[in-house]
Design a protein around this motif. Structure first.
Motif, PDB file in Angstrom:
ATOM      1  N   GLY A 193      24.469 -24.090  20.589  1.00 16.83           N
ATOM      2  CA  GLY A 193      24.785 -22.662  20.568  1.00 16.83           C
ATOM      3  C   GLY A 193      23.673 -21.760  21.023  1.00 16.83           C
ATOM      4  N   GLU A 194      22.450 -22.300  21.177  1.00 12.14           N
ATOM      5  CA  GLU A 194      21.367 -21.508  21.767  1.00 12.14           C
ATOM      6  C   GLU A 194      21.478 -21.590  23.284  1.00 12.14           C
ATOM      7  OE1 GLU A 194      17.548 -21.387  18.858  1.00 12.14           O
ATOM      8  OE2 GLU A 194      17.783 -23.216  20.043  1.00 12.14           O
ATOM      9  N   ALA A 195      21.174 -20.487  23.948  1.00  9.21           N
ATOM     10  CA  ALA A 195      21.212 -20.464  25.409  1.00  9.21           C
ATOM     11  C   ALA A 195      19.822 -20.146  25.939  1.00  9.21           C
ATOM     12  CB  ALA A 195      22.200 -19.418  25.904  1.00  9.21           C
ATOM     13  N   VAL A 196      19.445 -20.830  27.019  1.00 15.76           N
ATOM     14  CA  VAL A 196      18.239 -20.452  27.736  1.00 15.76           C
ATOM     15  C   VAL A 196      18.674 -19.870  29.085  1.00 15.76           C
ATOM     16  CG1 VAL A 196      17.902 -22.807  28.656  1.00 15.76           C
ATOM     17  CG2 VAL A 196      15.998 -21.159  28.666  1.00 15.76           C
ATOM     18  N   PHE A 197      18.256 -18.649  29.344  1.00 16.48           N
ATOM     19  CA  PHE A 197      18.455 -17.980  30.622  1.00 16.48           C
ATOM     20  C   PHE A 197      17.143 -18.124  31.392  1.00 16.48           C
ATOM     21  CE2 PHE A 197      21.292 -16.119  27.590  1.00 16.48           C
ATOM     22  CZ  PHE A 197      22.451 -15.826  28.291  1.00 16.48           C
ATOM     23  N   TYR A 198      17.203 -18.559  32.653  1.00 20.20           N
ATOM     24  CA  TYR A 198      15.954 -18.787  33.372  1.00 20.20           C
ATOM     25  C   TYR A 198      16.085 -18.503  34.860  1.00 20.20           C
ATOM     26  CZ  TYR A 198      17.936 -23.458  34.396  1.00 20.20           C
ATOM     27  OH  TYR A 198      18.744 -24.501  34.795  1.00 20.20           O
ATOM     28  N   ASN A 199      14.943 -18.160  35.432  1.00 18.82           N
ATOM     29  CA  ASN A 199      14.829 -17.959  36.868  1.00 18.82           C
ATOM     30  C   ASN A 199      14.636 -19.334  37.500  1.00 18.82           C
ATOM     31  OD1 ASN A 199      13.638 -17.540  39.505  1.00 18.82           O
ATOM     32  ND2 ASN A 199      13.245 -15.413  38.931  1.00 18.82           N
ATOM     33  N   ASN A 200      15.595 -19.768  38.302  1.00 21.86           N
ATOM     34  CA  ASN A 200      15.543 -21.128  38.821  1.00 21.86           C
ATOM     35  C   ASN A 200      14.620 -21.282  40.027  1.00 21.86           C
ATOM     36  OD1 ASN A 200      17.476 -19.606  40.269  1.00 21.86           O
ATOM     37  ND2 ASN A 200      18.579 -21.443  40.891  1.00 21.86           N
ATOM     38  N   TYR A 201      13.864 -20.234  40.350  1.00 25.73           N
ATOM     39  CA  TYR A 201      12.759 -20.398  41.294  1.00 25.73           C
ATOM     40  C   TYR A 201      11.491 -20.840  40.587  1.00 25.73           C
ATOM     41  CZ  TYR A 201      14.787 -18.660  45.647  1.00 25.73           C
ATOM     42  OH  TYR A 201      15.509 -18.522  46.799  1.00 25.73           O
ATOM     43  N   ALA A 202      11.467 -20.775  39.266  1.00 30.90           N
ATOM     44  CA  ALA A 202      10.353 -21.348  38.519  1.00 30.90           C
ATOM     45  C   ALA A 202      10.340 -22.861  38.719  1.00 30.90           C
ATOM     46  CB  ALA A 202      10.470 -21.017  37.035  1.00 30.90           C
ATOM     47  N   VAL A 203       9.163 -23.444  38.668  1.00 29.65           N
ATOM     48  CA  VAL A 203       9.051 -24.901  38.705  1.00 29.65           C
ATOM     49  C   VAL A 203       9.642 -25.440  37.400  1.00 29.65           C
ATOM     50  CG1 VAL A 203       7.456 -26.848  38.783  1.00 29.65           C
ATOM     51  CG2 VAL A 203       7.017 -24.811  40.191  1.00 29.65           C
ATOM     52  N   HIS A 204      10.635 -26.324  37.519  1.00 29.72           N
ATOM     53  CA  HIS A 204      11.293 -26.846  36.334  1.00 29.72           C
ATOM     54  C   HIS A 204      11.855 -28.231  36.640  1.00 29.72           C
ATOM     55  CE1 HIS A 204      14.615 -25.068  38.655  1.00 29.72           C
ATOM     56  NE2 HIS A 204      15.449 -25.833  37.966  1.00 29.72           N
ATOM     57  N   ARG A 205      12.400 -28.866  35.631  1.00 26.88           N
ATOM     58  CA  ARG A 205      13.027 -30.166  35.815  1.00 26.88           C
ATOM     59  C   ARG A 205      13.983 -30.446  34.659  1.00 26.88           C
ATOM     60  NH1 ARG A 205       8.404 -34.688  34.080  1.00 26.88           N
ATOM     61  NH2 ARG A 205       8.097 -33.921  31.951  1.00 26.88           N
TER      62      ARG A 205
END
Length: 288
Positions: A193-205
């Motif tokens: 039920g928790e959501a993470v909103f993120y900028n997908n130009y950030a380095v991530h995996r």
């Protein structure tokens, strides 16, 4: 779509500033009843399809792949309110996937930015800067405990640093899966039920290793019609949304997809990126 319910804001100025700086924001948005309803809908859809795959990435708004019982999450007013606070008015859904993985599945991706579908010669390094206005936000909404998203906070606002460049090599897209760890990488551990909103130009995996528990996570993307689109707008395969299919949907879902179609018609320049993305879905990350 956003005119169907009264609009309101959820985020403080400090939260919006933190998102701009760090590139992500976490919010608890679903109650236990909603979580239970969505989990039951996912499991029922798998039984009806006879789906025995241990890991899948299902595009749940597309005909033939639809999971009717979870589609109304795209109309969730709390989610839309966060997106308005981050992007602007007139939020348009663009991207809707269900990640499903059984315990014991080995789930590993390399560090990357979400420009994987773009030809190298078309990647503009100004996209990764403080001045670039990226009119898109991605969201992961787990229905089970999920620690698979890792992100390098603030990396959406700059080019790759020395450590990142060493693991990425001569590409802006993706590091090898077995590349060394990034010291600034942060695991985002989410409860149901928790959501993470993120900028997908950030380095991530996406990285879970061998999953200890079942993973059921809804992944979505959103765009604001208040501003011109950036290259990620056009993820949904709008060409499949026939009148018959739209008429079969719940009213709020139908109106959301109609709003998407109207916005796509306003911006034919994104067609090339839509084509790149559809090709990418078929070739890079296999989906069902």
């Amino acid at each position: 779509m956003t005119q169907l319910t009264p609009q309101h804001t959820l985020l403080s100025d400090a939260e919006r500033a933190s998102f701009r700086e760090h590139g992500y924001l976490i919010r608890k948005l679903l109650d236990d009843a909603s979580i239970g309803r969505y989990v039951a809908a996912v499991e029922e859809a798998r039984r009806e399809r006879g789906d025995v795959q241990r890991m899948s990435n299902l595009q749940f708004l597309q005909p033939g792949k639809a999971i009717r019982g979870i589609q109304d999450i795209i109309c969730n007013e709390e989610i839309l309110a966060v997106c308005r606070d981050l992007l602007g008015d007139n939020i348009i859904v663009d991207g809707a996937s269900l990640f499903y993985g059984e315990a014991g599945v080995d789930y590993r991706q390399g560090w990357h930015r979400d420009v994987l579908q773009v030809p190298d010669e078309q990647i503009d390094l100004s996209w990764f800067s403080e001045d670039y206005h990226y009119n898109y936000v991605q969201m992961n909404m787990p229905l089970t405990t999920d620690g698979c998203l890792w992100i390098v906070p603030g990396s959406h606002r700059r080019q790759l640093d020395a450590q990142e460049r060493a693991v990425f090599g001569n590409t802006e897209k993706m590091a090898p899966v077995d590349a060394p760890e990034l010291s600034n990488g942060k695991q985002i551990l989410l409860q149901p039920g928790e959501a993470v909103f993120y900028n997908n130009y950030a380095v991530h995996r996406g990285w879970g290793g061998v999953l200890k528990d079942k993973r059921i996570t809804i992944h979505m993307g959103f765009h604001s019609a208040q501003y011109p689109p950036t290259l990620h707008f056009g993820v949904l395969d709008h060409t499949e949304y026939s009148l018959d299919y739209l008429s079969s949907l719940a009213p709020c879902v139908r109106e959301a997809l109609r709003a998407h179609l109207v916005e796509r018609a306003r911006h034919p320049e994104v067609n090339v990126f839509h084509a790149y993305h559809q090709q990418f879905l078929k070739q890079e990350f296999k989906t069902t």
